[in-house]
Scaffold this motif. Structure first.
Motif, short mmCIF file in Angstrom:
data_model
loop_
_atom_site.label_atom_id
_atom_site.label_comp_id
_atom_site.label_asym_id
_atom_site.label_seq_id
_atom_site.Cartn_x
_atom_site.Cartn_y
_atom_site.Cartn_z
N GLU A 81 5.76 -5.01 3.99
CA GLU A 81 6.84 -5.63 3.22
C GLU A 81 7.83 -6.35 4.13
O GLU A 81 8.48 -7.30 3.71
CB GLU A 81 7.56 -4.56 2.38
N VAL A 82 7.95 -5.89 5.37
CA VAL A 82 8.78 -6.58 6.37
C VAL A 82 7.91 -6.86 7.58
O VAL A 82 6.93 -6.16 7.84
CB VAL A 82 10.01 -5.75 6.79
N ASN A 83 8.24 -7.90 8.33
CA ASN A 83 7.48 -8.27 9.51
C ASN A 83 7.66 -7.22 10.61
O ASN A 83 8.78 -6.98 11.07
CB ASN A 83 7.93 -9.65 10.01
N LYS A 84 6.59 -6.59 11.02
CA LYS A 84 6.63 -5.53 12.03
C LYS A 84 6.13 -5.98 13.39
O LYS A 84 6.28 -5.25 14.38
CB LYS A 84 5.79 -4.32 11.57
N GLY A 85 5.52 -7.14 13.47
CA GLY A 85 4.95 -7.62 14.72
C GLY A 85 3.44 -7.57 14.70
O GLY A 85 2.84 -6.73 14.03
N VAL A 86 2.81 -8.49 15.48
CA VAL A 86 1.36 -8.58 15.45
C VAL A 86 0.70 -7.30 15.96
O VAL A 86 -0.35 -6.88 15.46
CB VAL A 86 0.90 -9.81 16.29
N GLY A 87 1.32 -6.65 16.96
CA GLY A 87 0.76 -5.40 17.46
C GLY A 87 0.71 -4.32 16.41
O GLY A 87 -0.28 -3.60 16.28
N ALA A 88 1.79 -4.22 15.63
CA ALA A 88 1.83 -3.21 14.55
C ALA A 88 0.76 -3.50 13.51
O ALA A 88 0.13 -2.57 12.98
CB ALA A 88 3.22 -3.21 13.91
N GLY A 89 0.53 -4.78 13.21
CA GLY A 89 -0.50 -5.13 12.24
C GLY A 89 -1.88 -4.75 12.72
O GLY A 89 -2.69 -4.19 11.97
#
Length: 533
Positions: free
Chosen positions: A277-285
């Protein structure tokens, strides 16, 4: 008649004859090594992959010819940079085979490769193997799902869930001369029919029945696709993911465009969609994708970003070292030569080289280059030993992951491939990125030394690193303080300059010793693994 339609009819006419299927590659026969060997690659708008194909083909052949079928991009320029001779061709199948015939006049062996059907040019060795065993003509093909369009060839091994696309055609020069005498205008249909008439030995090789490629089908493979505002390219990315992939984990990292809607409507049953729902960063994805893949018991998990910068043709080259037990983690490397860096700006290349050096020290993988290359594959065993929740969540995740893999003794392999930049541009700003990631790498470096060389085992290199990290800044401070005193015209003891140089030199020496021992530990571990295999 189309190229593949002709192959279909021609191969069907050979069904009644015994057809050998080769199951393992080996070295080229001596008679082929002593004579000229030419590879022909028809290409049209293949700039993202033609460079690596030319270089790999050149490792087998004396000569590589790229047949330009009207490219409108930089395909031919990249091919020429790779050392291929470029020949413009128009007129379809007959024009291709006319060149094929003319090349056979001064070559002992000629191979025709179709890049659009080919998943891995390394398969060339499989196609050449039958000629060592006395065959005159070898046809190699790659399986695709039953939903493939026209111009495919059915498998001859009894399966009915696969069709095939032709990838390779190899023939000896003597056989080509016999075949060409039958017709003035040669087509693939007439070529295969003439081969039957002349009594030539024809080998049909299906990579689906090759033991190595059976492993590909029997291995559960997942692909994580991190995406943030990729509505323009996400569809192209998903369309390019090969059929042998079992699950596609699309992680929508808080996109505010139509990325999520496009993924949901894409219509591929393999897709597992997760939205932040919020941008967490590419690593988190990517970490969330890894967790989903572990839950689904995937054997190997690759990463292909949603911006379509990762060529699916290269995916088997990342996967096979893991399947074959030669690596636990594979990653792309675009920095080997200028040819592979085609499309990458000089500033981006410089920043990547600097990060490569910093990451070598931090991770202990001294042979690894291009750490920011996100095109990777990892084994389930490697994922199991890493604390995924502790991985850096932003663009530096790949550097942090290398540090953690090294601490637990995982094997990492670089896979050379060309850069691929199209409509999408990198979101990394290297000045800000290095300032942010370098401290993270340093913290990870200290963590790796503690875990790898004091907790899991002990090695005196940690003492060298510690002494070097203390002595080096002390030497710099002494030097700056002495310079300040000189500028202020304050007297200094006669031994002071020597003391400063001594401390500074000792610090540099200790750090270099620590690096040397770190390299030796990694080298010996790799040698032990290689001996065990």
């Amino acid at each position: 008649m189309g190229l593949f339609s002709a192959l279909t009819l021609g191969l069907n006419s050979l069904i009644s004859d015994p057809i050998s299927i080769v199951s393992s590659p080996s070295q080229l026969p001596d008679r082929l090594l002593r004579h000229e060997f030419t590879v022909l690659i028809p290409a049209q708008n293949e700039e993202t992959s033609i460079g690596s194909k030319v270089l790999i083909a050149a490792s087998y052949a004396d000569r590589v010819l790229v047949l330009d079928e009207g490219s409108t991009d930089r395909t031919m320029e990249v091919a020429a940079l790779g050392g291929a001779r470029v020949i413009p061709v128009s007129g379809g199948e007959e024009a291709l085979l006319d060149v094929f015939y003319k090349v056979s006049l001064d070559s002992e062996l000629v191979v025709l490769i179709y890049p659009e059907c080919m998943q891995d040019i390394d398969l060339l060795s499989h196609v050449l193997e039958p000629l060592r065993n006395g065959f005159d003509l070898s046809v190699g093909s790659w399986p695709c799902r039953i939903t493939c369009e026209q111009e495919t060839v059915m498998l001859f091994n009894g399966k009915n869930t696969f069709k095939e696309k032709i990838g390779f055609l190899a023939i000896t020069a003597d056989s080509m001369q016999k075949i060409s005498s039958h017709k003035q205008h040669l087509t693939l249909k007439s070529l295969l029919s003439a081969a039957k008439t002349e009594g030539l030995k024809v080998n049909y090789l299906s990579f689906d029945v090759d033991p190595i490629f059976r492993k590909l089908e029997s291995t559960r493979i997942g692909v994580v696709v991190p995406a943030y505002n990729e509505e323009l390219l996400i569809s192209e990315t998903l369309s390019g993911i090969p059929e042998y992939v079992d699950r596609i984990y699309v992680i929508d990292d808080g996109s505010i465009d139509r990325t999520g809607d496009i993924v949901k409507k894409f219509g591929d049953s393999r897709i597992v969609y997760l939205r932040h729902e919020v941008n967490k960063g590419v690593g988190a994805g990517i970490i969330d994708g890894y967790k989903l893949a572990l839950k689904d018991e995937m054997d190997i998990v690759a990463v292909m970003a949603g911006d379509n910068q990762m060529d699916p043709v290269q995916l088997p080259r990342l996967i096979f070292p893991i399947i074959e037990g030669r690596a636990d983690y594979t990653k792309g490397n675009r920095l080997l030569t200028d040819n592979f860096r085609t499309g990458m700006s000089k500033w981006r290349s410089l920043g990547n080289l600097l990060l490569s050096f910093i990451t070598k020290i931090g991770s202990g993988y001294w042979h690894v280059m291009d750490p920011q290359n996100g095109y990777t594959a990892i084994s389930r065993q490697a994922l199991d030993v890493i604390d995924l929740d502790s991985v850096y969540p932003y663009y530096g995740y790949c550097n942090d992951l290398l540090i953690k893999l090294n601490a637990f003794g995982m094997r990492v392999m670089d896979v050379v491939m060309p850069a691929r930049y199209g409509r999408e541009r990198s979101k990394i700003h290297y000045g800000k990125f290095i300032r942010k990631v370098a401290p993270m790498i340093f913290r990870g470096f200290l963590w790796r030394l503690r875990v790898k060389y004091t907790v899991l085992d002990f090695h005196p290199l940690v003492l060298f690193y510690f002494l070097g990290m203390v002595a080096l800044p002390v030497g710099v401070i002494l030097g700056l303080w002495g310079l300040l005193q000189v500028l202020l015209q304050n007297p200094l003891p006669s031994y002071y300059p020597m003391l400063g140089f001594l401390v500074l030199g000792m610090g540099l020496q200790m750090l270099l010793f620590g690096m040397l021992f770190d390299m030796q530990v990694e080298k010996k571990r790799n040698e032990r693994v290689g001996f065990a295999r």
